[in-house]
Design a protein around this motif. Structure first.
Motif, short mmCIF file in Angstrom:
data_model
loop_
_atom_site.label_atom_id
_atom_site.label_comp_id
_atom_site.label_asym_id
_atom_site.label_seq_id
_atom_site.Cartn_x
_atom_site.Cartn_y
_atom_site.Cartn_z
N ALA A 54 -6.66 7.32 -1.16
CA ALA A 54 -5.91 6.74 -0.05
C ALA A 54 -5.30 7.85 0.81
O ALA A 54 -5.32 7.78 2.04
CB ALA A 54 -4.82 5.81 -0.57
N THR B 227 -4.62 6.88 -6.29
CA THR B 227 -3.94 6.94 -4.99
C THR B 227 -4.44 8.12 -4.16
O THR B 227 -4.28 8.12 -2.94
CB THR B 227 -2.42 7.08 -5.17
N LEU C 246 -5.71 -0.57 0.09
CA LEU C 246 -5.08 -1.19 -1.07
C LEU C 246 -6.11 -1.66 -2.08
O LEU C 246 -5.96 -1.43 -3.29
CB LEU C 246 -4.21 -2.37 -0.62
N THR D 13 0.83 -1.20 0.00
CA THR D 13 0.00 0.00 0.00
C THR D 13 0.87 1.26 0.00
O THR D 13 0.62 2.20 -0.76
CB THR D 13 -0.92 0.02 1.24
N GLN E 152 -3.02 0.99 7.05
CA GLN E 152 -3.40 -0.34 6.60
C GLN E 152 -2.99 -1.41 7.60
O GLN E 152 -3.26 -2.59 7.40
CB GLN E 152 -2.76 -0.62 5.24
#
Length: 458
Positions: free
Chosen positions: A370, A367, A214, A23, A334
């Motif tokens: 995230a 991304t 992820l 990740t 994560q």
């Protein structure tokens, strides 16, 4: 694995750590293309794109692996954004007076300074010198900074200029200034993909799905194919075998650096790196719960030493400052808690030399969600600020807001330190009992000197 990385002791396992490392890598992979683009500036700096790409992947991989093996921290390192832009700007604006070889020599010198500051434990003293509220504010500020990066990289947040003379002195924001607004997700497929990805990742996190961040990145990348954002066409012309010709390894011009009088540039690199690294290391470590452990100060010292060595190693390999990355928080979010996360990320950076087309396939819009979610996770530290005490509340607030607003971790920490020293001193005069570490006085003086004598926006 369990014995070396102390997995059970840190309430984690191999699967979680590898997923966290993957990740972090996917979240950071953009640096593999952005750093060469920044440092070469379309050929304006004289640096070779391929040489910088190899230095970026190799430097990030080796230093990140070192962080995992010698410190056992889930923190990844790579050439830092901002400092690479400063590096390129110095070379391009010098009119040929400062070459990229001279620039790399100045970066190498700043790394040696860092090693000395770390070995003498000056950097480690920062942990004792900075109040708990300010440390919590640094974590929150970095979270907002990461969020801004996500919004910016995806186009979800845009800025436009509507007419004011750029040479005119800045007064106040009005109808003729730079304005910010949300991107158009109706017409811009990239912004739409970011919104979709943010929704998917948010749902996965709300459902407590393991590897939610992820999975969100991978699913968003796949959805980007029919939207035309994920560019599969680049794979047809991909070069899977790295080109090791024309590298910039060891090309440092120390004599030129001394003749060019780069003390100011070296000072600026050192100053900004000091606070960026401190903020990133402590903020990410705090999020992972690593600062609460008995050996926290010792391990932070090791982490700073690896980081310092990475600065000089990066210069030797042919890239600008390698430093801790705020995107490491994605892996921590994560579930990454040990150095196995970093080792995984580092190995992937080295493999990227051979799998670069695949690594660069993930668009920034995949991304970005995230990074935004990581900002949410880091906001929880705001509870650690003593909001009822203005001596701590005001410096903490300035630290939090100035990081994203000025796009600089160093600026936020600088404001927090100066205001804390001034407010705590004033409160002590009025009968208060605030403890001000001597290092805070030294830093406050250096910060004020920097703002007075160096153009921080150059």
């Amino acid at each position: 694995m369990d014995k070396f990385f102390k997995l059970r002791e840190n309430n984690t396992n191999v699967r979680t750590e590898i997923i966290a490392g993957l990740t972090t890598f996917i979240t950071m992979a953009y640096i593999l293309i952005v750093n060469p683009l920044t440092l070469t500036a379309g050929g304006a700096t004289g640096m070779d794109f391929n040489a910088v790409f190899v230095a970026t992947a190799l430097g990030a991989g080796l230093v990140t692996i070192a962080m995992g093996l010698f410190v056992n921290y889930p923190i990844a390192l790579a050439p830092g954004m901002g400092l690479n832009a400063y590096f390129a700007a110095v070379v391009m604006s010098s009119g040929g007076h400062i070459t990229w070889q001279i620039g790399l020599a100045s970066v190498f010198i700043s790394g040696i300074i860092f090693i000395i500051l770390t070995l003498t434990k000056v950097r480690q003293i920062l942990l004792d010198a900075v109040p708990d509220s300010l440390r919590a504010a640094i974590t929150v500020g970095i979270g907002l900074f990461i969020t801004i990066i996500g919004f910016k990289n995806s186009g979800l947040l845009t800025a436009f200029y509507i007419g004011k003379n750029p040479a005119a002195p800045f007064t106040a924001l009005g109808s003729n200034d730079w304005l910010m607004q949300l991107g158009n997700f109706v017409e811009d497929k990239g912004v739409l993909l970011t919104v979709i990805g943010l929704l998917i990742t948010s749902i996965l996190m709300a459902m407590r799905v393991q590897a939610g961040i992820l999975i969100g990145i991978i699913v968003t990348t796949l959805i980007g194919i029919p939207l035309g954002v994920t560019n599969l066409a680049s794979l047809s012309n991909a070069h899977w075998i790295p080109n090791f010709s024309n590298l910039a390894i060891g090309q440092l011009d120390f004599a030129g650096a001394l003749n060019a009088g780069l003390l100011t540039i070296v000072f600026t690199f050192t100053f900004v790196e000091l606070f960026d690294t401190f903020g990133t290391l402590t903020g990410t470590a705090a999020k992972a719960g690593l600062l609460d452990k008995p050996d926290a100060k010792k391990k932070i010292g090791r982490a700073m030493l690896v980081d310092a060595g990475g600065v000089s190693l990066g210069a030797l390999l042919g890239t600008s400052t390698i430093t801790a990355f705020v995107e490491s928080a994605a892996g921590v979010g994560q579930g990454g808690r040990t150095g196995l996360t970093s080792v995984t990320t580092g190995v992937l950076f080295i493999l990227a030399l051979f799998l670069a087309p695949l690594a660069l396939l993930v668009p920034g819009q995949a991304t970005a969600p995230a990074l935004i979610i990581v900002g949410v996770l880091m906001m929880g530290a705001v509870r650690g600020v003593e909001w009822d005490d203005m001596v701590y509340a005001i410096p903490s607030f300035l630290t939090i807001v100035l990081m994203p607003l000025t796009y600089s971790i160093a600026n936020g920490i600088s404001a927090g330190i100066v205001f804390y020293v001034l407010l705590a001193s004033a409160n002590n005069v009025a009968g208060g009992k605030n403890k001000i570490h001597w290092l805070m006085w030294v830093l406050a003086i250096l910060i004020i000197a920097r703002f007075l004598f160096i153009d921080i926006n150059a």
